[in-house]
Each structure stands twice: as C-alpha cells, then as structure tokens.
Write a protein that holds these residues in place. Sequence first.
Motif, PDB file in Angstrom:
ATOM      1  N   ALA A  11      -7.786  56.827 103.026  1.00 26.34           N
ATOM      2  CA  ALA A  11      -8.357  57.517 104.181  1.00 26.34           C
ATOM      3  C   ALA A  11      -7.479  58.705 104.583  1.00 26.34           C
ATOM      4  CB  ALA A  11      -8.490  56.537 105.343  1.00 26.34           C
ATOM      5  N   ARG A  12      -8.061  59.559 105.421  1.00 25.06           N
ATOM      6  CA  ARG A  12      -7.413  60.836 105.761  1.00 25.06           C
ATOM      7  C   ARG A  12      -5.927  60.726 106.092  1.00 25.06           C
ATOM      8  NH1 ARG A  12     -10.107  64.422 110.516  1.00 25.06           N
ATOM      9  NH2 ARG A  12      -9.531  62.582 111.723  1.00 25.06           N
ATOM     10  N   HIS A  49     -12.488  57.192 102.605  1.00 21.01           N
ATOM     11  CA  HIS A  49     -13.002  58.465 103.120  1.00 21.01           C
ATOM     12  C   HIS A  49     -13.470  59.299 101.934  1.00 21.01           C
ATOM     13  CE1 HIS A  49     -10.849  58.306 107.293  1.00 21.01           C
ATOM     14  NE2 HIS A  49     -11.850  57.474 107.180  1.00 21.01           N
ATOM     15  N   MET A  54     -12.970  65.209 104.974  1.00 21.22           N
ATOM     16  CA  MET A  54     -12.062  64.087 105.246  1.00 21.22           C
ATOM     17  C   MET A  54     -11.152  63.796 104.054  1.00 21.22           C
ATOM     18  SD  MET A  54     -12.863  63.088 108.310  1.00 21.22           S
ATOM     19  CE  MET A  54     -12.281  61.418 108.561  1.00 21.22           C
ATOM     20  N   SER A  75     -18.029  53.695 103.039  1.00 21.10           N
ATOM     21  CA  SER A  75     -17.971  53.073 104.363  1.00 21.10           C
ATOM     22  C   SER A  75     -18.561  51.671 104.344  1.00 21.10           C
ATOM     23  CB  SER A  75     -18.734  53.933 105.367  1.00 21.10           C
ATOM     24  OG  SER A  75     -18.143  55.198 105.468  1.00 21.10           O
ATOM     25  N   GLN A  81     -15.785  46.595 103.550  1.00 20.83           N
ATOM     26  CA  GLN A  81     -14.957  47.683 103.012  1.00 20.83           C
ATOM     27  C   GLN A  81     -13.667  47.130 102.398  1.00 20.83           C
ATOM     28  OE1 GLN A  81     -13.060  50.545 105.831  1.00 20.83           O
ATOM     29  NE2 GLN A  81     -14.303  52.067 104.755  1.00 20.83           N
ATOM     30  N   ASP A 106      -1.797  52.206 107.608  1.00 19.29           N
ATOM     31  CA  ASP A 106      -2.370  50.977 108.179  1.00 19.29           C
ATOM     32  C   ASP A 106      -3.884  50.919 108.083  1.00 19.29           C
ATOM     33  OD1 ASP A 106      -3.112  52.913 109.970  1.00 19.29           O
ATOM     34  OD2 ASP A 106      -1.753  52.293 111.561  1.00 19.29           O
ATOM     35  N   GLU A 140      -6.091  48.419 112.900  1.00 13.57           N
ATOM     36  CA  GLU A 140      -4.864  48.868 112.221  1.00 13.57           C
ATOM     37  C   GLU A 140      -3.706  47.904 112.464  1.00 13.57           C
ATOM     38  OE1 GLU A 140      -6.669  50.721 114.271  1.00 13.57           O
ATOM     39  OE2 GLU A 140      -7.464  52.362 113.040  1.00 13.57           O
ATOM     40  N   ARG A 241     -10.796  56.662 117.783  1.00 14.18           N
ATOM     41  CA  ARG A 241     -10.551  55.204 117.823  1.00 14.18           C
ATOM     42  C   ARG A 241     -11.817  54.482 118.256  1.00 14.18           C
ATOM     43  NH1 ARG A 241      -6.441  54.174 114.896  1.00 14.18           N
ATOM     44  NH2 ARG A 241      -5.038  55.923 115.156  1.00 14.18           N
ATOM     45  N   HIS A 272     -14.405  63.905 114.370  1.00 14.47           N
ATOM     46  CA  HIS A 272     -14.464  62.891 113.309  1.00 14.47           C
ATOM     47  C   HIS A 272     -15.914  62.409 113.153  1.00 14.47           C
ATOM     48  CE1 HIS A 272     -13.881  58.917 111.490  1.00 14.47           C
ATOM     49  NE2 HIS A 272     -12.635  59.264 111.185  1.00 14.47           N
ATOM     50  N   PRO A 273     -16.361  62.086 111.925  1.00 12.17           N
ATOM     51  CA  PRO A 273     -17.764  61.671 111.738  1.00 12.17           C
ATOM     52  C   PRO A 273     -18.164  60.468 112.598  1.00 12.17           C
ATOM     53  CG  PRO A 273     -16.565  61.653 109.607  1.00 12.17           C
ATOM     54  CD  PRO A 273     -15.636  62.205 110.645  1.00 12.17           C
ATOM     55  N   ARG A 274     -17.246  59.525 112.791  1.00  8.69           N
ATOM     56  CA  ARG A 274     -17.558  58.362 113.639  1.00  8.69           C
ATOM     57  C   ARG A 274     -17.904  58.823 115.062  1.00  8.69           C
ATOM     58  NH1 ARG A 274     -15.943  52.904 114.485  1.00  8.69           N
ATOM     59  NH2 ARG A 274     -14.692  52.740 112.605  1.00  8.69           N
TER      60      ARG A 274
HETATM   61  C1  UD1 Z   1     -10.000  55.009 109.486  1.00 10.16           C
HETATM   62  C2  UD1 Z   1      -8.824  54.079 109.756  1.00 10.16           C
HETATM   63  C3  UD1 Z   1      -8.040  54.607 110.939  1.00 10.16           C
HETATM   64  C4  UD1 Z   1      -7.662  56.066 110.769  1.00 10.16           C
HETATM   65  C5  UD1 Z   1      -8.926  56.851 110.489  1.00 10.16           C
HETATM   66  C6  UD1 Z   1      -8.660  58.324 110.278  1.00 10.16           C
HETATM   67  C7  UD1 Z   1      -9.217  51.709 109.247  1.00 10.16           C
HETATM   68  C8  UD1 Z   1      -9.449  50.386 109.845  1.00 10.16           C
HETATM   69  N1  UD1 Z   1      -9.280  52.751 110.100  1.00 10.16           N
HETATM   70  O1  UD1 Z   1     -10.861  54.932 110.607  1.00 10.16           O
HETATM   71  O2  UD1 Z   1      -6.857  53.857 111.067  1.00 10.16           O
HETATM   72  O3  UD1 Z   1      -7.041  56.538 111.927  1.00 10.16           O
HETATM   73  O4  UD1 Z   1      -9.518  56.316 109.308  1.00 10.16           O
HETATM   74  O5  UD1 Z   1      -9.853  58.994 110.082  1.00 10.16           O
HETATM   75  O6  UD1 Z   1      -8.981  51.811 108.069  1.00 10.16           O
HETATM   76  N2  UD1 Z   1     -17.324  58.446 107.726  1.00 10.16           N
HETATM   77  C9  UD1 Z   1     -17.952  59.528 107.163  1.00 10.16           C
HETATM   78  N3  UD1 Z   1     -17.298  60.171 106.149  1.00 10.16           N
HETATM   79  C10 UD1 Z   1     -16.084  59.792 105.688  1.00 10.16           C
HETATM   80  C11 UD1 Z   1     -15.475  58.680 106.260  1.00 10.16           C
HETATM   81  C12 UD1 Z   1     -16.089  58.017 107.273  1.00 10.16           C
HETATM   82  O7  UD1 Z   1     -19.036  59.900 107.557  1.00 10.16           O
HETATM   83  O8  UD1 Z   1     -15.555  60.443 104.768  1.00 10.16           O
HETATM   84  C13 UD1 Z   1     -17.986  57.756 108.851  1.00 10.16           C
HETATM   85  C14 UD1 Z   1     -18.805  56.578 108.400  1.00 10.16           C
HETATM   86  O9  UD1 Z   1     -19.923  56.509 109.194  1.00 10.16           O
HETATM   87  C15 UD1 Z   1     -17.910  55.403 108.682  1.00 10.16           C
HETATM   88  C16 UD1 Z   1     -17.151  55.878 109.909  1.00 10.16           C
HETATM   89  O10 UD1 Z   1     -16.999  57.287 109.735  1.00 10.16           O
HETATM   90  O11 UD1 Z   1     -18.649  54.255 108.906  1.00 10.16           O
HETATM   91  C17 UD1 Z   1     -15.798  55.247 110.056  1.00 10.16           C
HETATM   92  O12 UD1 Z   1     -15.052  55.364 108.837  1.00 10.16           O
HETATM   93  P1  UD1 Z   1     -13.951  54.235 108.458  1.00 10.16           P
HETATM   94  O13 UD1 Z   1     -13.234  54.622 107.223  1.00 10.16           O
HETATM   95  O14 UD1 Z   1     -14.596  52.898 108.501  1.00 10.16           O
HETATM   96  O15 UD1 Z   1     -12.989  54.250 109.687  1.00 10.16           O
HETATM   97  P2  UD1 Z   1     -12.358  55.443 110.511  1.00 10.16           P
HETATM   98  O16 UD1 Z   1     -12.917  55.399 111.892  1.00 10.16           O
HETATM   99  O17 UD1 Z   1     -12.418  56.743 109.771  1.00 10.16           O
END
Ligand code: UD1
Length: 415
Positions: A11-12, A49, A54, A75, A81, A106, A140, A241, A272-274
């Motif tokens: 991840a990022r 990611h 990302m 995701s 995951q 983490d 985390e 978060r 962030h996408p979330r």
């Molecule tokens: C994750 C990490 C977090 C970190 C963050 C940085 C865990 C538990 N969390 O959280 O510690 O601070 O990365 O970004 O590992 N999504 C996209 N494109 C992407 C990636 C994600 O659209 O390239 C969207 C998806 O809808 C996905 C959501 O973002 O369901 C969350 O992604 P996820 O990797 O599950 O957790 P983060 O919130 O990014």
Amino acid sequence: MTKKWILVVGARPNFMKVAPLIRAIDKHNSSRDSSLVTIHYLLVHTGQHYDATMSDAFFRDLKLPEPDLHLGVGSGNHGEQTGKVLIEFEKVLLKEKPDLVIVVGDVNSTLACALAAVKLHIRVAHVEAGLRSFDRNMPEEINRLLTDAISDYLFTPSPEGDENLAKEGIPPDKIFLVGDIMVDSLLFHLDQAKSTNILSRLGLKPQSSDFRSSSSPLHALGSTLQAPCSTLPYALMTLHRPANVDDKQALEKIVRGLLEVSAHFPILFPVHPRTAKQIKAFGMEGSFEFHSSPDIKSEEYFENGALKKKIHCFAPLGYLDFLNLMSHAKVVLTDSGGIQEETTVLSIPCITLRDTTERPITLTEGTNVLVHNDPEKIVAEVKKVLSGQTRVSQCPSLWDGHTAERIVAILANQG
Ligand code: UD1
C-alpha cells in the motif's frame, strides 16, 4: 556467499519505506569488500493499492524498480484482503525459498506476508516495529502487534518502540533501534520535490518572503537542505482513517471545523479513494470544491489573483508533489501516521485529526498536536498557527537519512 531476500510492498505508505532499503542493498552489493555477502533481492507488490495515483506514481517518483512479482490482490474486507495476500505470498515463498522476508509498516499486506513467511520458517524483518497507539480499534494496531510478535528482527524508529516491545516480552536481542526510514526518503527527495510544478498548477505563487523558522531540524543535519523554505497561505490536508471517514457523525464534525478554517485560507485536499467514496455516500459534496485535477485554471476559483478560501479537493498526489506542497504549507491537517513524522523533520505545524498516535515522539519533540475530530480544537490550533504560536521541532535521534544502511548492515551480518 549470496543471500536471497524478498522485500514486500502493498500500500501507498510502504513505497517510501522500501525505496531506501533498495538503495542501501545496491550500495552494499557494490562494495569492494569481498568478505561481505551478496544480496539478491526480489521486490513483491501485493497489489493492495492498485490505482495509478496510489501506486504507479510512487514507483515513478521514488525510482523503484518494477516489482519482480505482482500478486494483484486488490481491495476487500480485512479478512478477504489479508487472506488473499497470505495465500498468494505463500506460493511465492514456496517457489523462491528466500533466506529472509522484509516487511515494512502496518498495513494488511505487512501482517499477511510476515505470517506466510514465519509459518514456512523463513526469517522475517519488520521495519518500523514497536509503534503502538494502544487503540485496538485501529486495524493497523492489530497488524503492528501481530507482525512484531512473529518477526525475528525488529527495527524501531525511536526509543519508545523499544520500550513497547520490551513490555510485550520481545527479547532484547531481536530489537534494533535504527531510526526512521521515512526520513531517509524525505531527505533524499526534498530538493528534487521542491522543483515540481505543483505550486503553479494550483495557481500558487512561491514568495521570497515569509520564511519558516530558520531553526528547522534540517539545519542540524547539514546539507543543501538547509535553505529555508517560504511558506504560502494554505493548509494541506489528508484524511482517510476509517474512524474519521466511515462514520458520518465524525466526518461531519471534522468538516464543520474545516469550513471554519477555510474562512482563513484555502485548504488543499488530495482525496484518498476511500474518503471520496464516503463523501459521496454521505451526500457531503456541497462542502467541498471538487477539481478534476490539481490544474486549477478557471477564474471562478480565484479572487484578487489568489485561490479562493475553500476546501479544494483533487485526486491523490505523487510523492514529490505532495512533499513540495507540504514543505510550503502554513499548516498540515492529517490523520496519517507518516505525515506526523515528516512535519516534525520539516518543522511544519501538524494538527492530527486523531485522539491517539503511535508516534508520540512527534508530540514531545516535534510539531504535532492531537485534536481528534473536535471542530473547536481544530479551529483553535489553526488560530495558534495564524498568530505565530508555532513550535519548533527537534530532530529525533537517528532520523538522519541513514536508517536503511543501518538495517542492511545488521541483516547482512546475520548468519
Ligand atoms: C490502507 C492501510 C492504512 C494506510 C492506507 C494508506 C490497512 C489496514 N490500511 O488503508 O494503514 O494508512 O492504506 O492509503 O492496510 N482503493 C482504491 N484504489 C486503491 C486502493 C484502495 O480505490 O488503489 C479504495 C477501495 O475502495 C478500498 C478502499 O480504498 O476498498 C480502502 O483501501 P484499503 O487498502 O482497504 O485501505 P486504506 O484505507 O487505503
């Protein structure tokens, strides 16, 4: 003698921690000392990611080599995951049979890859070990606790990491205080970052006045980085978060504070996408100005030649553009972990939208302050910055840009 190591990114926040390790391994391998082991490494990307903004942008900015293997997990819920990474990474380990796996940070990929390795009796090194927020509602925190419990080499960024691990019964001979690896990337890239065109793309004009305090911790490190950086009248924000963006009431409280802050200066918000998904789901788009890119040209966004005092949202930025914007920001608002450390090194006021931090040294030695999701506290801290009541940070010991070299030297000396 040759050793085979696997380095994992997912991840990022992993990319800027692995880039310095790769540079340090290459440097180690190019040494003429024939008594040193040669390290053959593979870079594995789990695909946690996957968006270009990302992931790809960070490979480009940090000059990371293409991953040797891409697991493409994408995701999913936490179990899904983590489970997918565990299944796919085990296959890699069975085929490649490395001597060591290095995981960083983490995220879910960190824990999954450590677990896959330890079950196959492959040694695991965890970089950024020992951090604890003591909040087990954070995914985390669970990842940190479990990864540390099963790793063989625990590399900590600051002394409280060592103390946390000791309290959890980790034997001292597994713990190595080496400093903060994020700072390696920060110092290596800062000059280059300052030459990106992100300020002009956002319609911001670099000024030659209003310099940040000349006693930034960068001075202590010596180097071309000593040049003070002008500050520009904007706040830079990150927010992703789950506790802040998946809970409507928490997000509404934060936005209330932000709208008040944006009466003073524009807030620049790479989303962030979330968070983008949640703002839409909660119907809160009206509080933000959404731009299709950070190229803000249209006159409607400017007033007297300056960017309007609004919350300006755009897609996530790459490493260098973000670093450039951060280094000129009057203040940073964030719920990220790494940004609390970067602002400490750059001596930029950091207002953290959380009620805990796993990086308490940024509160005691840095510029960081915790305000949770409390709108009054957010506004009060911003007003302190506006009235010049800013703290100057000290650079924590060993945050000197050489952490990766220390790690590689220690690991290369293990039998
Ligand atoms: C994750 C990490 C977090 C970190 C963050 C940085 C865990 C538990 N969390 O959280 O510690 O601070 O990365 O970004 O590992 N999504 C996209 N494109 C992407 C990636 C994600 O659209 O390239 C969207 C998806 O809808 C996905 C959501 O973002 O369901 C969350 O992604 P996820 O990797 O599950 O957790 P983060 O919130 O990014």
